[in-house]
Write a protein that holds these residues in place. Sequence first.
Motif, short mmCIF file in Angstrom:
data_model
loop_
_atom_site.label_atom_id
_atom_site.label_comp_id
_atom_site.label_asym_id
_atom_site.label_seq_id
_atom_site.Cartn_x
_atom_site.Cartn_y
_atom_site.Cartn_z
N THR A 64 52.57 87.21 109.21
CA THR A 64 51.50 86.53 108.47
C THR A 64 50.37 87.55 108.36
OG1 THR A 64 49.92 85.55 110.04
CG2 THR A 64 52.08 84.45 109.84
N THR A 66 47.43 87.34 109.58
CA THR A 66 46.63 87.45 110.81
C THR A 66 47.42 88.20 111.88
OG1 THR A 66 47.41 85.26 111.51
CG2 THR A 66 45.26 85.38 110.38
N VAL A 67 48.48 87.57 112.41
CA VAL A 67 49.37 88.18 113.39
C VAL A 67 50.78 87.68 113.09
CG1 VAL A 67 47.55 88.25 115.19
CG2 VAL A 67 49.11 86.28 115.07
N TYR A 68 51.80 88.27 113.72
CA TYR A 68 53.16 87.77 113.53
C TYR A 68 53.31 86.40 114.21
CZ TYR A 68 55.18 91.81 111.19
OH TYR A 68 55.50 92.77 110.26
N ILE A 128 50.56 73.57 118.39
CA ILE A 128 50.98 74.65 117.50
C ILE A 128 50.42 74.43 116.09
CG2 ILE A 128 53.00 75.73 116.43
CD1 ILE A 128 54.55 75.15 118.96
N ILE A 129 50.00 75.52 115.46
CA ILE A 129 49.46 75.45 114.10
C ILE A 129 50.59 75.27 113.09
CG2 ILE A 129 48.28 76.80 112.30
CD1 ILE A 129 46.69 78.16 114.60
N VAL A 169 41.54 71.69 111.90
CA VAL A 169 42.10 70.64 112.77
C VAL A 169 41.69 69.28 112.20
CG1 VAL A 169 42.04 69.63 115.08
CG2 VAL A 169 42.15 72.12 114.81
N VAL A 184 46.20 67.70 114.19
CA VAL A 184 47.07 68.84 113.91
C VAL A 184 46.24 69.97 113.30
CG1 VAL A 184 47.70 67.97 111.59
CG2 VAL A 184 49.23 69.57 112.79
N GLY A 185 46.55 71.20 113.66
CA GLY A 185 45.92 72.36 113.04
C GLY A 185 46.77 72.79 111.85
N ARG A 238 47.12 75.45 108.35
CA ARG A 238 46.64 76.69 107.73
C ARG A 238 47.55 77.05 106.56
NH1 ARG A 238 46.52 82.48 107.99
NH2 ARG A 238 48.23 82.99 109.39
N GLU A 269 44.03 86.51 115.47
CA GLU A 269 44.43 85.16 115.09
C GLU A 269 43.34 84.46 114.26
OE1 GLU A 269 43.94 86.35 118.07
OE2 GLU A 269 45.84 86.40 119.17
N SER A 270 43.77 83.45 113.52
CA SER A 270 42.87 82.72 112.62
C SER A 270 41.72 82.06 113.38
CB SER A 270 43.66 81.65 111.86
OG SER A 270 44.19 80.69 112.75
N VAL A 308 39.85 78.83 114.30
CA VAL A 308 40.27 77.42 114.37
C VAL A 308 39.00 76.55 114.34
CG1 VAL A 308 41.48 75.65 115.69
CG2 VAL A 308 42.34 78.01 115.70
N ARG A 313 38.13 78.33 118.07
CA ARG A 313 38.49 79.73 118.31
C ARG A 313 37.87 80.56 117.20
NH1 ARG A 313 44.74 81.44 118.22
NH2 ARG A 313 44.44 81.09 115.99
N ARG A 363 39.03 71.52 124.22
CA ARG A 363 39.95 70.84 123.32
C ARG A 363 41.02 71.76 122.80
NH1 ARG A 363 38.22 67.25 118.79
NH2 ARG A 363 40.43 66.84 119.03
N PRO A 418 43.56 74.92 123.99
CA PRO A 418 44.01 75.82 125.06
C PRO A 418 43.80 77.29 124.72
CG PRO A 418 45.62 74.11 124.64
CD PRO A 418 44.61 74.02 123.55
O1 TXA Z 1 46.48 83.28 112.98
C1 TXA Z 1 47.03 82.39 113.62
O2 TXA Z 1 46.46 81.32 113.85
C2 TXA Z 1 48.44 82.65 114.14
C3 TXA Z 1 49.38 82.81 112.97
C4 TXA Z 1 50.82 82.89 113.37
O3 TXA Z 1 49.18 81.76 112.06
N1 TXA Z 1 48.84 81.59 114.99
C5 TXA Z 1 48.33 81.43 116.24
O4 TXA Z 1 48.87 80.36 116.93
O5 TXA Z 1 47.49 82.14 116.72
P1 TXA Z 1 48.69 80.16 118.48
O6 TXA Z 1 49.56 79.01 118.82
O7 TXA Z 1 48.95 81.41 119.18
O8 TXA Z 1 47.20 79.69 118.60
C6 TXA Z 1 46.87 78.43 118.07
C7 TXA Z 1 45.55 77.99 118.60
C8 TXA Z 1 45.67 77.62 120.05
O9 TXA Z 1 44.49 78.03 120.71
C9 TXA Z 1 45.76 76.12 120.00
O10 TXA Z 1 45.29 75.53 121.17
C10 TXA Z 1 44.90 75.79 118.79
O11 TXA Z 1 45.14 76.82 117.89
N2 TXA Z 1 45.33 74.52 118.18
C11 TXA Z 1 46.43 74.29 117.47
N3 TXA Z 1 46.51 73.00 117.11
C12 TXA Z 1 45.40 72.41 117.61
C13 TXA Z 1 44.89 71.07 117.62
N4 TXA Z 1 45.55 70.09 117.02
N5 TXA Z 1 43.72 70.83 118.24
C14 TXA Z 1 43.05 71.83 118.85
N6 TXA Z 1 43.48 73.10 118.90
C15 TXA Z 1 44.64 73.40 118.29
#
Ligand code: TXA
Length: 338
Positions: free
Chosen positions: A35, A37-39, A66-67, A102, A120-121, A123, A182-183, A185, A197, A225, A227
């Motif tokens: 992607t 941002t990152v893989y 998970i996003i 989110v 849900v997150g 993107r 990473e993106s 959030v 984030r 809220r 992790p």
């Molecule tokens: O750039 C990115 O966001 C990358 C690329 C692959 O899209 N993905 C990424 O995913 O960094 P991950 O899982 O490594 O980080 C997702 C972050 C985590 O901190 C997670 O807690 C937060 O987003 N997140 C996801 N869904 C959420 C939700 N429903 N509520 C709060 N935080 C959420």
Amino acid sequence: MEARVLQIETAQSLDDAVEAAAALLRSGQIVAVPTETVYGLAANAFDPAAVRKIYEAKERPAENPIIVHVSSRPMVRSCVSEWPDLASTLARAFWPGALTLVLPKSDRIPSIVTAGGATVGVRWPAHPFMQALIRACDFPLAAPSANPANQISPTTAGHVYEAMKNKVPLIIDAGPSNVGIESTVLDISIEKPRILRPGMVSREQIEQVLGFTISDAEKSGGQLRSPGLLPRHYSPRAPLVVARWTGDDELLEIARQKKIPASRVHLLVHERIPQAATFARVCVIPEDPEAYARALYDELHRSDAEGAGLIIVEALPDGSAWEGLRDRLKRASAQHSS
Ligand code: TXA
Ligand code: MG
């Protein structure tokens, strides 16, 4: 199992990679994908058994949501139960791109994706491969960063291969990630939007579009809220310290305090370039947030691969454009100070 790696170099190889990845995803498998941002490590977001494989491959704690990645308006709407005007405004300004919103989840999103939560997150990624893949699948893709839990996110297919080659059947190689961290959030499921984030879509840019100021989770001191906000996150293996110094003496003193010889110290600098030739590696990254983000994780991966005993990073400038990067460095240094 050893991962197959498919390189994208031509229009034909893009089509072939999309087809190979889509075939695996349709059959409930996971695939490592580029992607901007990152893989990421992708699975069908509507298929709980497929999403479980992501948690297994990453050894990701079940409480970390998970996003979900989408590539059309109807697809976004199928993932969320509410789509406020605020969401439209932000999507118009920043999608496709490095902003995750989110929102309350729809019934179609299984609870394993959201770690049991009601939100849900989502993107809409800008990467042409991701867009083509999501269109070919015709379902949204749940995808966290494609690294083992708590390690640095991958920005090249090589990073993914090193850490995950025995965990995924296929890695798509489209070269280095363009954004590099990473993106951002942004939680808009609550009355006052909040950055969970920080990232390269900056607070200032978001505030400009919204026309009002927003708080962030850390400063508002609210309940955790996301992790991704845990202090121990995004860490290299080597201890990392963020520091300021005026001359080589001060720099050498930092290494001495950590009891690491200069010959095992890796430096990431943007302004104060050391004169002494005693350090294992000195990496100069331009003092430009976009360039810095693109380079940072690759340099940290490289220091780990070269067996650095200590990584000293020159403290970053103030300002909204650097906030995501300051956040990642803070987390990378947290692991070893506690
Ligand atoms: O750039 C990115 O966001 C990358 C690329 C692959 O899209 N993905 C990424 O995913 O960094 P991950 O899982 O490594 O980080 C997702 C972050 C985590 O901190 C997670 O807690 C937060 O987003 N997140 C996801 N869904 C959420 C939700 N429903 N509520 C709060 N935080 C959420
Ligand atoms: Mg991650």
